[in-house]
Design a protein around this motif. Structure first.
Motif, short mmCIF file in Angstrom:
data_model
loop_
_atom_site.label_atom_id
_atom_site.label_comp_id
_atom_site.label_asym_id
_atom_site.label_seq_id
_atom_site.Cartn_x
_atom_site.Cartn_y
_atom_site.Cartn_z
N ALA A 121 0.81 -1.21 0.00
CA ALA A 121 0.00 0.00 0.00
C ALA A 121 0.85 1.26 0.00
CB ALA A 121 -0.92 0.00 1.21
N THR A 122 0.41 2.25 -0.77
CA THR A 122 1.06 3.56 -0.81
C THR A 122 0.00 4.64 -0.96
OG1 THR A 122 2.80 4.86 -1.87
CG2 THR A 122 1.40 3.54 -3.31
N ASP A 123 0.41 5.89 -0.90
CA ASP A 123 -0.46 7.04 -1.12
C ASP A 123 -1.75 6.94 -0.31
OD1 ASP A 123 0.78 8.65 -3.69
OD2 ASP A 123 1.21 6.50 -3.80
N LYS A 124 -2.90 7.14 -0.96
CA LYS A 124 -4.19 7.16 -0.28
C LYS A 124 -4.45 5.87 0.50
CE LYS A 124 -7.74 6.15 -2.79
NZ LYS A 124 -8.26 4.90 -2.13
N THR A 125 -4.09 4.75 -0.08
CA THR A 125 -4.34 3.47 0.58
C THR A 125 -3.50 3.33 1.84
OG1 THR A 125 -4.89 2.46 -1.55
CG2 THR A 125 -4.31 0.97 0.24
N ALA A 126 -2.26 3.75 1.79
CA ALA A 126 -1.41 3.73 2.99
C ALA A 126 -1.97 4.64 4.07
CB ALA A 126 0.01 4.15 2.62
N LEU A 127 -2.45 5.81 3.67
CA LEU A 127 -2.99 6.76 4.64
C LEU A 127 -4.24 6.19 5.31
CD1 LEU A 127 -2.70 9.49 5.94
CD2 LEU A 127 -3.92 10.50 4.00
N GLU A 128 -5.06 5.48 4.56
CA GLU A 128 -6.24 4.84 5.15
C GLU A 128 -5.84 3.78 6.17
OE1 GLU A 128 -8.72 3.41 1.99
OE2 GLU A 128 -9.46 5.40 1.47
N LEU A 129 -4.80 3.02 5.88
CA LEU A 129 -4.33 2.02 6.83
C LEU A 129 -3.81 2.67 8.11
CD1 LEU A 129 -2.49 -0.40 4.37
CD2 LEU A 129 -4.51 -0.96 5.74
N ILE A 130 -3.09 3.78 7.97
CA ILE A 130 -2.58 4.50 9.14
C ILE A 130 -3.73 5.06 9.96
CG2 ILE A 130 -1.32 6.56 9.87
CD1 ILE A 130 0.60 6.06 7.51
N ARG A 131 -4.65 5.74 9.29
CA ARG A 131 -5.74 6.40 10.01
C ARG A 131 -6.73 5.42 10.62
NH1 ARG A 131 -6.88 11.51 5.83
NH2 ARG A 131 -5.30 12.91 6.78
N SER A 132 -6.87 4.25 10.04
CA SER A 132 -7.79 3.25 10.59
C SER A 132 -7.20 2.49 11.76
CB SER A 132 -8.20 2.26 9.50
OG SER A 132 -7.09 1.47 9.10
N GLY A 133 -5.91 2.70 12.02
CA GLY A 133 -5.25 2.01 13.12
C GLY A 133 -4.69 0.66 12.74
N ALA A 134 -4.75 0.30 11.46
CA ALA A 134 -4.23 -0.99 11.03
C ALA A 134 -2.70 -1.04 11.14
CB ALA A 134 -4.66 -1.29 9.59
N MET A 135 -2.04 0.11 10.94
CA MET A 135 -0.59 0.15 11.11
C MET A 135 -0.25 0.32 12.59
SD MET A 135 2.31 2.89 9.85
CE MET A 135 2.40 2.37 8.14
N PRO A 136 0.60 -0.55 13.14
CA PRO A 136 1.00 -0.37 14.54
C PRO A 136 1.81 0.92 14.70
CG PRO A 136 2.34 -2.04 13.46
CD PRO A 136 1.24 -1.70 12.51
N ARG A 137 1.52 1.66 15.75
CA ARG A 137 2.20 2.94 15.91
C ARG A 137 3.63 2.77 16.41
NH1 ARG A 137 -1.48 6.87 14.72
NH2 ARG A 137 -0.17 8.58 15.46
N ASP A 138 4.02 1.56 16.77
CA ASP A 138 5.42 1.26 17.04
C ASP A 138 6.02 0.51 15.86
OD1 ASP A 138 4.01 -1.07 17.29
OD2 ASP A 138 5.06 -1.78 19.07
N TYR A 139 5.64 0.98 14.65
CA TYR A 139 5.96 0.27 13.41
C TYR A 139 7.45 -0.01 13.22
CZ TYR A 139 7.59 4.73 11.59
OH TYR A 139 8.28 5.89 11.41
N ALA A 140 8.32 0.81 13.81
CA ALA A 140 9.75 0.65 13.56
C ALA A 140 10.24 -0.75 13.94
CB ALA A 140 10.54 1.70 14.34
N SER A 141 9.59 -1.38 14.91
CA SER A 141 10.04 -2.69 15.37
C SER A 141 9.68 -3.80 14.40
CB SER A 141 9.44 -3.00 16.74
OG SER A 141 8.02 -3.06 16.66
N VAL A 142 8.77 -3.55 13.47
CA VAL A 142 8.35 -4.59 12.53
C VAL A 142 8.57 -4.21 11.08
CG1 VAL A 142 6.65 -5.55 14.11
CG2 VAL A 142 5.98 -3.71 12.57
N ALA A 143 9.16 -3.05 10.84
CA ALA A 143 9.38 -2.60 9.46
C ALA A 143 10.49 -3.41 8.80
CB ALA A 143 9.75 -1.12 9.44
N PHE A 144 10.36 -3.63 7.51
CA PHE A 144 11.42 -4.31 6.77
C PHE A 144 11.34 -3.92 5.30
CE2 PHE A 144 7.78 -6.98 6.15
CZ PHE A 144 7.93 -7.54 4.89
#
Length: 327
Positions: free
Chosen positions: A6-29
């Motif tokens: 996901a990128t752009d609008k779709t990524a923003l929807e994932l962030i705003r809906s809470g689907a992305m963990p706010r401690d994302y740095a620990s699981v990013a790759f």
């Protein structure tokens, strides 16, 4: 098995809906390649059946693909390829079928297609403690008091490390205005109205701090409640605080008493407190009078702010404020 990047609008929807963990740095790759990237309507339809996170998103889905040759745009999906390789983590796992670009990369990609005002507005949200609703324009569904998702420093450093991404130069210029700690959409709007360059419709005032701890903590001692942050927009060197009052009618209310207590606490330490209400913002002349007073406290020549109803200023107000406030 295909996955959605996901990128752009779709990524923003994932962030705003809470689907992305706010401690994302620990699981990013960052995967070595994205050959499993969904790039067709058929791919997306299969993923929608498997992933609740993807099923909630609005169409068209905005997705990353490995190369421009993989793009297969349709009414259901819009594909884009990164213009440069990124060697550091830039994707966050949402579930086994979906990944999302990090907030830092999202800011660069968003800045490619949006204005300074809109891009900085998003950046302040990403660096703030609130998030707007994912699937509605109704601010009543804003979520507050969230853990910090990223910081202005993190965004600027990511841009500096990845100058080859298309739009990085533009994003770098926009990111200079970012600050941490905005706690609400209206604090962000006030920041933009006051501080964006005059050429962009703002007044070009210096950048304040958001929700800064002030000497009131030491002044009150044990009476200070740690959860209370003092000062919505703070100009520490000028000892001025701008406080936004979200309700126009405070008489006899608990909120009015709280605001008065905060003002007394702050002014006792030698700061000047300026309150601004929705009615003051709605009225162009009253709002500009507040700006003029603030400029005087900051030692800014107000004539350099080019006061008055010019085209860019009215356009910025129309962009940032509710329609009923700009009629």
């Amino acid at each position: 098995m295909k996955r959605l990047y996901a990128t752009d609008k779709t990524a923003l929807e994932l962030i705003r809906s809470g689907a992305m963990p706010r401690d994302y740095a620990s699981v990013a790759f960052a995967p070595a390649d994205m050959l499993d990237a969904a790039s067709t309507a058929r791919d997306i339809k299969q993923l929608v059946e498997r992933s609740d996170a993807i099923a909630r998103l609005t169409t068209p889905y905005m997705v990353l693909v490995p190369e421009h040759a993989h793009r297969r745009n349709s009414k259901l999906i819009t594909c884009r390829a990164l213009s440069a390789s990124i060697t550091e983590p830039y994707l966050v796992s949402i579930d086994e079928d979906c990944l999302c670009v990090t907030p830092e990369l999202l800011f660069i990609l968003y800045s490619q297609k949006h204005s300074l005002a809109t891009s900085v507005q998003l950046g302040l949200e990403l660096c703030g403690t609130y998030t707007l609703p994912a699937f509605s324009d109704n601010e009543c569904f804003t979520t507050y008091d969230l853990p910090v998702l990223t910081t202005a420093k993190s965004i600027r450093e990511f841009i500096a490390r990845n100058p080859g991404i298309y739009g990085a130069k533009r994003a770098k210029r926009f990111a200079r205005i970012l600050r941490d700690g905005s706690a609400s959409p209206m604090e962000t709007v006030l920041f933009l109205l006051l501080c964006l360059p005059v050429s962009e419709g703002g007044y070009g005032l210096p950048l304040p701090e958001f929700n800064a701890d002030l000497p009131v903590i030491q002044y009150l001692g044990s009476m200070h409640v740690p959860q209370i942050r003092y000062g919505d927009l703070v100009y520490r060197s000028a000892r001025v605080v701008l406080e936004y009052q979200s309700s126009e009618h405070h008489t006899g209310s608990e909120r009015q008493e709280s605001d008065e207590d905060r003002r007394d606490d702050i002014e006792a330490t030698g700061y000047t407190v300026m309150f601004i209400t929705p009615s003051r913002i709605k009225d162009f002349d009253r709002f500009e009078a507040v700006v003029q007073r603030l400029a005087r406290y900051l030692g800014v020549d107000f004539s350099r702010c080019e006061p008055g109803r010019n085209t860019s200023r009215l356009a910025l107000r129309k962009l940032l404020l509710p329609e009923s406030w700009t009629e």
